[in-house]
Design a protein around this motif. Structure first.
Motif, short mmCIF file in Angstrom:
data_model
loop_
_atom_site.label_atom_id
_atom_site.label_comp_id
_atom_site.label_asym_id
_atom_site.label_seq_id
_atom_site.Cartn_x
_atom_site.Cartn_y
_atom_site.Cartn_z
N UNK A 201 0.87 -1.18 0.00
CA UNK A 201 0.00 0.00 0.00
C UNK A 201 0.91 1.22 0.00
N UNK A 202 0.60 2.18 -0.86
CA UNK A 202 1.36 3.42 -0.93
C UNK A 202 0.46 4.59 -0.60
N UNK A 203 0.95 5.53 0.19
CA UNK A 203 0.23 6.77 0.41
C UNK A 203 0.36 7.63 -0.84
N UNK A 204 -0.54 8.60 -0.97
CA UNK A 204 -0.50 9.48 -2.13
C UNK A 204 -1.13 8.82 -3.35
N UNK A 205 -1.05 9.53 -4.48
CA UNK A 205 -1.77 9.09 -5.67
C UNK A 205 -0.90 9.04 -6.93
N UNK A 206 0.40 9.19 -6.79
CA UNK A 206 1.29 9.15 -7.95
C UNK A 206 1.32 7.75 -8.55
N UNK A 207 1.31 7.68 -9.87
CA UNK A 207 1.27 6.39 -10.57
C UNK A 207 2.65 5.75 -10.71
N UNK A 208 3.69 6.56 -10.97
CA UNK A 208 5.01 5.99 -11.22
C UNK A 208 5.52 5.14 -10.06
#
Length: 456
Positions: A201-208
């Motif tokens: 799971x990653x915070x934020x919304x960046x796709x790369x």
């Protein structure tokens, strides 16, 4: 009636015919009279549309994948029911959520159990039901192995959760060394553990960063297979943004908003706001992710997944709930301040969760006047709750309404189904929690409604 323009930067919600049809009819005043307090209305057809679009994005990319609805985003049973009917699973993080999902038609093998330090009762129930378990730590894997060896009913299905290198201080997931140890323990466990892959799971919304980490976990799957493990899937969690407003309105708001536009000179850091507009939102964000080239790879993520024979799992919440509901409160009192009004409504900011994360829920509320002769013009107003807390503000911002708000009018906060409705709701002051009303548009002559069937 939407907010107007003027010196106060507006943030109008994107057009939504289903919501607009409800606003234009007599249903909301009738429900407000019946309940005598705030309530939420749900539009489950939007959930169906979002889910199909998400599944279509996977199909169009030629990627074998499976969508889980993140139940924490909204407690309503209707969305779990629609997930089951639409061929999706449910992401749960407690025994209560797991039982709710089972009780509303989700098969055990279509559940994924996430969250840290899961207790023994939850782990045991998950194993019994054949749910997929995202293991967060080595001691959790050991506990799960003990349960699997003792019960011997079926193997424990697991994903090993990765500590994202992009967020090294996260309290979730395992380091590369811990993942290697966990993989070895899965090998040693034999038939007691069915190691199906990895998750993050990653915070934020960046796709790369998501594409980069997904490619890395795909490589870990290939390595784990050399050790005799199944390792056939990866989960990328959620984090697919949605757009609440258009690009121009969002850009104008970010460049113009100032403390003078807020009650009591309240200040917010721009970086703390949710990105209320995204060029790639919901299913389009998933499609863009699949065409992103992970760092160090010359091909898009979709090709890497297909070549490795890896199934892509995702656990969206907000993205499946886009335009799937709204929150209704009634104006109980109006005070005139220096150039604006201060409204007090019968709800609390606990029903708009952004207010409790050092932020503000920004989409303009709609004003439904009780009387048709409400004066027209431009009337700025902030919105406070009917509690004794100075900080309990639903809207610190001075919203410019096109009609003068008056006692008895309704305010409708749009698009609140994703995380806003009940992440932080509390019976403060012994106030009842706002009920959830499911609106059914199958009868085109008029909308039909019922109370949601949430067990608790």
């Amino acid at each position: 009636m939407t907010a107007g323009t003027g010196p106060w930067p507006a943030l109008p919600s994107l057009p939504d015919p289903a919501t607009e049809a409800v606003l234009a009819g007599p249903l909301l005043p009738e429900l407000a009279h019946a309940f005598g307090g705030p309530f939420h209305f749900l539009l489950p057809d939007a959930f169906d549309t979002n889910l199909r679009a998400m599944q279509d994005a996977l199909t169009s990319a030629g990627v074998d994948g499976f969508v889980y609805f993140a139940k924490k985003a909204n407690k309503a049973a209707v969305f779990v029911e629609r997930a089951a009917a639409g061929g999706a699973g449910v992401d749960v993080a407690s025994a209560g959520e797991l039982r709710e999902a089972l009780g509303h038609g989700v098969r055990g093998e279509h559940l994924v159990v996430t969250g840290p330090a899961k207790d023994t009762a939850l782990l045991r129930l998950a194993v019994q039901q054949g749910a997929l378990i995202a293991v967060d730590a080595l001691d959790e894997l050991d506990a799960l192995l003990g349960i699997a060896l003792t019960g011997r009913v079926r193997p424990a299905r697991v994903l090993l959760r990765c500590l994202p290198p992009q967020q090294p201080h996260s309290r979730f997931g395992m380091t590369e060394a811990e993942l290697a140890t966990a993989t070895d323990r899965c090998v040693q466990a034999g038939d007691a553990i069915r190691m199906e892959g990895f998750s993050f799971h990653l915070s934020g919304y960046a796709l790369q960063p998501r594409a980069d980490l997904a490619a890395h976990l795909t490589d870990l799957c290939l390595k784990a297979r050399t050790q005799g493990l199944e390792a056939s899937r990866i989960s990328i969690g959620g984090g697919l943004p949605i757009s609440y407003t258009d690009a121009d309105s969002w850009h104008t708001f970010l460049t113009r908003h100032h403390s003078r536009h807020y009650h009591a000179g309240k200040t917010f850091r721009t970086g703390d706001f949710y990105p209320y507009h995204s060029p790639n939102a919901g299913p389009r964000a998933l499609a863009a992710l699949l065409t992103t080239h992970p760092e160090g790879h010359g091909r898009p993520l979709a090709d890497l997944l297909k070549d490795a024979g890896v199934i892509l799992l995702l656990e969206p919440g907000r993205a499946l709930l886009d335009r799937a509901g709204a929150t209704v409160v009634r104006v109980q009192g109006v005070k005139d301040r220096d150039g604006y009004q201060l409204l007090t409504v019968d709800g609390t900011s606990l029903s708009l969760s952004e207010q409790w994360f050092n932020s503000e829920y920004l989409p303009d509320p709609h004003l439904l006047p009780r009387e048709p002769d409400s004066p027209a013009g431009l009337f700025p107003a902030s919105v406070g709750a009917a509690t004794c807390l100075e900080s309990d503000m639903l809207t610190w911002r001075k919203v410019g309404f096109a009609r003068r708000p008056r006692t008895g009018d309704l305010l409708v906060y749009p698009n609140t189904a994703g995380y806003q409705m009940d992440s932080n709701e509390s019976p403060f002051h012994d106030l009842a929690l706002p009920p959830k009303v499911v609106i059914d548009h199958t009868d085109r002559r008029r909308p039909r409604w019922r109370l949601d069937r949430h067990f608790t």
